[in-house]
Design a protein around this motif. Structure first.
Motif, PDB file in Angstrom:
ATOM      1  N   LYS A   1       0.860  -1.175   0.000  1.00  0.00           N
ATOM      2  CA  LYS A   1       0.000   0.000   0.000  1.00  0.00           C
ATOM      3  C   LYS A   1       0.895   1.222   0.000  1.00  0.00           C
ATOM      4  CE  LYS A   1      -0.621   0.360   4.980  1.00  0.00           C
ATOM      5  NZ  LYS A   1      -1.580   0.491   6.070  1.00  0.00           N
TER       6      LYS A   1
ATOM      7  N   GLY B   1       2.475   4.316   1.290  1.00  0.00           N
ATOM      8  CA  GLY B   1       2.699   4.831   2.637  1.00  0.00           C
ATOM      9  C   GLY B   1       3.042   6.302   2.684  1.00  0.00           C
TER      10      GLY B   1
ATOM     11  N   GLU C   1      -0.293  16.361   7.754  1.00  0.00           N
ATOM     12  CA  GLU C   1      -1.525  15.596   7.961  1.00  0.00           C
ATOM     13  C   GLU C   1      -2.268  15.541   6.633  1.00  0.00           C
ATOM     14  OE1 GLU C   1      -2.666  13.821  10.319  1.00  0.00           O
ATOM     15  OE2 GLU C   1      -1.423  14.432  12.013  1.00  0.00           O
TER      16      GLU C   1
ATOM     17  N   GLY D   1      -4.153  12.387   5.783  1.00  0.00           N
ATOM     18  CA  GLY D   1      -4.908  11.148   5.767  1.00  0.00           C
ATOM     19  C   GLY D   1      -3.998   9.948   5.941  1.00  0.00           C
ATOM     20  N   SER D   2      -4.417   8.815   5.391  1.00  0.00           N
ATOM     21  CA  SER D   2      -3.677   7.572   5.628  1.00  0.00           C
ATOM     22  C   SER D   2      -2.341   7.516   4.886  1.00  0.00           C
ATOM     23  CB  SER D   2      -4.531   6.364   5.257  1.00  0.00           C
ATOM     24  OG  SER D   2      -4.887   6.400   3.894  1.00  0.00           O
ATOM     25  N   THR D   3      -2.205   8.256   3.792  1.00  0.00           N
ATOM     26  CA  THR D   3      -0.929   8.330   3.082  1.00  0.00           C
ATOM     27  C   THR D   3      -0.277   9.659   3.407  1.00  0.00           C
ATOM     28  OG1 THR D   3      -1.752   6.937   1.299  1.00  0.00           O
ATOM     29  CG2 THR D   3       0.193   8.259   0.829  1.00  0.00           C
TER      30      THR D   3
END
Length: 128
Positions: free
Chosen positions: A2, A4, A41, A43-45
Motif C-alpha cells: 500500500k 505509505g 496531515e 490522511g492515511s498516506t
C-alpha cells in the motif's frame, strides 16, 4: 503493498511545511529536530518533505526540485470539496498558477499549480 508516503525533496523543509500550511491548509504532523524531515496531515498516506542533504545520503543522485526548471513528470494531487477556494488560496499564498479550475469529461473539477519547490500540484474535487 500500500502507498505509505509521497516524499518531496526540498532545499528547505521548514519553508516547504510553512508553504503547504498557507497554500493548502494542511497541518504539520511531524517535523524532526534536524530540519531534514517533516510530514503533513494528509490522511492515511503521508505527504512528507526530505531535505536535500538527507536525500543525497539516501539516493546517489537525482534532479533537484527548483522553481527555475520545468516540473518533474509527477504530480501530487490534493482533494477539496471547494476547488475554486482551494485554488485561490494556493495562488494567494504564492503557488504559481498552471491551469485554472476546469471540469473534466468525467465530471471532476481540477486545477494545477506549482508549489514553492516547483513541484506540480493538482487540486481536485473528489471522484464520484
Amino acid at each position: 503493498m500500500k502507498l505509505g508516503y509521497v516524499i518531496i525533496y526540498t532545499n528547505n523543509v521548514e519553508a516547504s511545511v510553512t508553504f503547504y500550511e498557507k497554500a493548502f491548509a494542511l497541518s504539520r504532523r511531524f517535523v524532526h529536530e534536524s530540519g531534514q524531515y517533516a510530514e503533513m496531515e494528509t490522511g492515511s498516506t503521508a505527504l512528507a518533505f526530505v531535505g536535500d542533504e538527507l536525500a543525497q545520503s539516501n539516493v546517489a543522485s537525482y534532479r533537484k526540485n527548483t522553481p527555475a526548471q520545468e516540473p518533474a513528470g509527477i504530480e501530487v494531487a490534493l482533494v477539496s470539496d471547494d476547488l475554486d477556494a482551494a485554488y485561490q488560496r494556493a495562488v494567494a499564498a504564492g503557488a504559481k498558477p498552471v491551469n485554472p479550475p476546469q471540469t473534466k469529461p468525467w465530471g471532476q473539477q481540477v486545477a494545477y499549480v506549482l508549489d514553492n519547490n516547483g513541484v506540480l500540484i493538482e487540486l481536485a474535487t473528489p471522484m464520484g
